[in-house]
Scaffold this motif. Sequence first.
Motif, PDB file in Angstrom:
ATOM      1  N   ARG A 282     -20.104  23.219 -22.470  1.00 47.91           N
ATOM      2  CA  ARG A 282     -19.304  24.706 -22.188  1.00 47.91           C
ATOM      3  C   ARG A 282     -19.503  25.544 -23.472  1.00 47.91           C
ATOM      4  O   ARG A 282     -19.709  26.763 -23.350  1.00 47.91           O
ATOM      5  N   VAL A 283     -19.544  24.864 -24.542  1.00 52.65           N
ATOM      6  CA  VAL A 283     -19.519  25.621 -26.045  1.00 52.65           C
ATOM      7  C   VAL A 283     -21.174  26.180 -26.016  1.00 52.65           C
ATOM      8  O   VAL A 283     -21.575  27.150 -26.365  1.00 52.65           O
ATOM      9  N   TYR A 284     -22.035  25.170 -25.627  1.00 54.88           N
ATOM     10  CA  TYR A 284     -23.641  25.524 -25.748  1.00 54.88           C
ATOM     11  C   TYR A 284     -23.962  26.644 -24.956  1.00 54.88           C
ATOM     12  O   TYR A 284     -24.609  27.596 -25.448  1.00 54.88           O
ATOM     13  N   LEU A 285     -23.294  26.689 -23.721  1.00 57.20           N
ATOM     14  CA  LEU A 285     -23.454  28.047 -22.534  1.00 57.20           C
ATOM     15  C   LEU A 285     -22.723  29.157 -23.192  1.00 57.20           C
ATOM     16  O   LEU A 285     -22.669  30.120 -22.238  1.00 57.20           O
ATOM     17  N   HIS A 286     -21.613  29.132 -24.272  1.00 58.29           N
ATOM     18  CA  HIS A 286     -21.029  30.032 -24.532  1.00 58.29           C
ATOM     19  C   HIS A 286     -20.182  30.746 -23.410  1.00 58.29           C
ATOM     20  O   HIS A 286     -19.555  31.952 -23.291  1.00 58.29           O
ATOM     21  N   VAL A 287     -19.616  29.601 -22.390  1.00 54.69           N
ATOM     22  CA  VAL A 287     -18.519  30.254 -21.473  1.00 54.69           C
ATOM     23  C   VAL A 287     -17.216  29.683 -21.977  1.00 54.69           C
ATOM     24  O   VAL A 287     -16.311  30.053 -21.332  1.00 54.69           O
ATOM     25  N   HIS A 288     -17.225  29.039 -23.113  1.00 50.83           N
ATOM     26  CA  HIS A 288     -15.794  28.548 -23.746  1.00 50.83           C
ATOM     27  C   HIS A 288     -16.053  28.580 -25.141  1.00 50.83           C
ATOM     28  O   HIS A 288     -17.252  28.196 -25.659  1.00 50.83           O
ATOM     29  N   TYR A 289     -14.961  28.913 -26.004  1.00 50.99           N
ATOM     30  CA  TYR A 289     -14.783  28.701 -27.328  1.00 50.99           C
ATOM     31  C   TYR A 289     -14.651  27.135 -27.648  1.00 50.99           C
ATOM     32  O   TYR A 289     -13.934  26.432 -26.711  1.00 50.99           O
ATOM     33  N   ALA A 290     -15.066  26.635 -28.784  1.00 49.08           N
ATOM     34  CA  ALA A 290     -14.782  25.141 -29.199  1.00 49.08           C
ATOM     35  C   ALA A 290     -13.356  24.906 -29.039  1.00 49.08           C
ATOM     36  O   ALA A 290     -12.918  23.734 -28.828  1.00 49.08           O
ATOM     37  N   THR A 291     -12.457  25.705 -29.494  1.00 47.55           N
ATOM     38  CA  THR A 291     -11.163  25.809 -29.400  1.00 47.55           C
ATOM     39  C   THR A 291     -10.545  25.318 -27.933  1.00 47.55           C
ATOM     40  O   THR A 291      -9.683  24.564 -27.704  1.00 47.55           O
ATOM     41  N   ASP A 292     -11.023  26.122 -26.956  1.00 46.08           N
ATOM     42  CA  ASP A 292     -10.668  26.162 -25.620  1.00 46.08           C
ATOM     43  C   ASP A 292     -10.958  24.684 -25.103  1.00 46.08           C
ATOM     44  O   ASP A 292     -10.311  23.911 -24.583  1.00 46.08           O
TER      45      ASP A 292
END
Length: 222
Positions: A183-193
């Motif tokens: 999800r972080v790799y695809l930039h659809v979520h922040y790492a904090t999410d």
Amino acid sequence: MRKRLQERLVTLTGLITLEVALAGLFFLLAFGVFFYLTRIVFVQHSTAFDNWAFGQLDALRAATPGLTDWVRGITFFASMPFLVAAALLIPGFLLWRQQRREALMVFLAVVGATVFNQLLKLHFQRTRPSSALIPQPGLSFPSGHAMIGSSLYAALAWLAWRHGQRGVAVGLLVWAALIGLTRVYLHVHYATDVTAGFAAGIVWMLVLRTILRWRRGLGQPG
């Protein structure tokens, strides 16, 4: 015979006490991580961790362009279509095997985490990153893939562990973590999410296990 029975009771009591203590410790740690992340994101408005994580995975994507297709495939295994199918088919299979309690746990792991996740998203109202590589509707905090996916795979890992399949259990947990990274790799979520999603998923699974143990202790079927 009486002495042996007493020894077994003492051993069982010790195991139960240890399990309760560990569950309580993990609950406090997970809750603490989630609370800390809400402070970082919504009070301090810090983006340091999120920017660092994006930078690391962007570098990985640049170095291995073919990896993106694999990441898209992996992330599917905590998507809503997959989770809906898993919440119906896996409990159905367990019911067919006469494993009612296990079926209920898997079903509630997904359904409960889904409801809990939507309530949290509506409360925090964080928008998704504008740099997403794939279209993704909805709010961002906490990640549903991380929270609901970790709940599902943790429930399956518990079942595998109970049946002595320790390697499978560990593999399922690693798989859930890998899905979160996509999800972080695809930039659809922040790492904090994603981190908050894992923490909330742990909290929900510990609450669910406690409820099911309490229900069983009352003599309810399943």
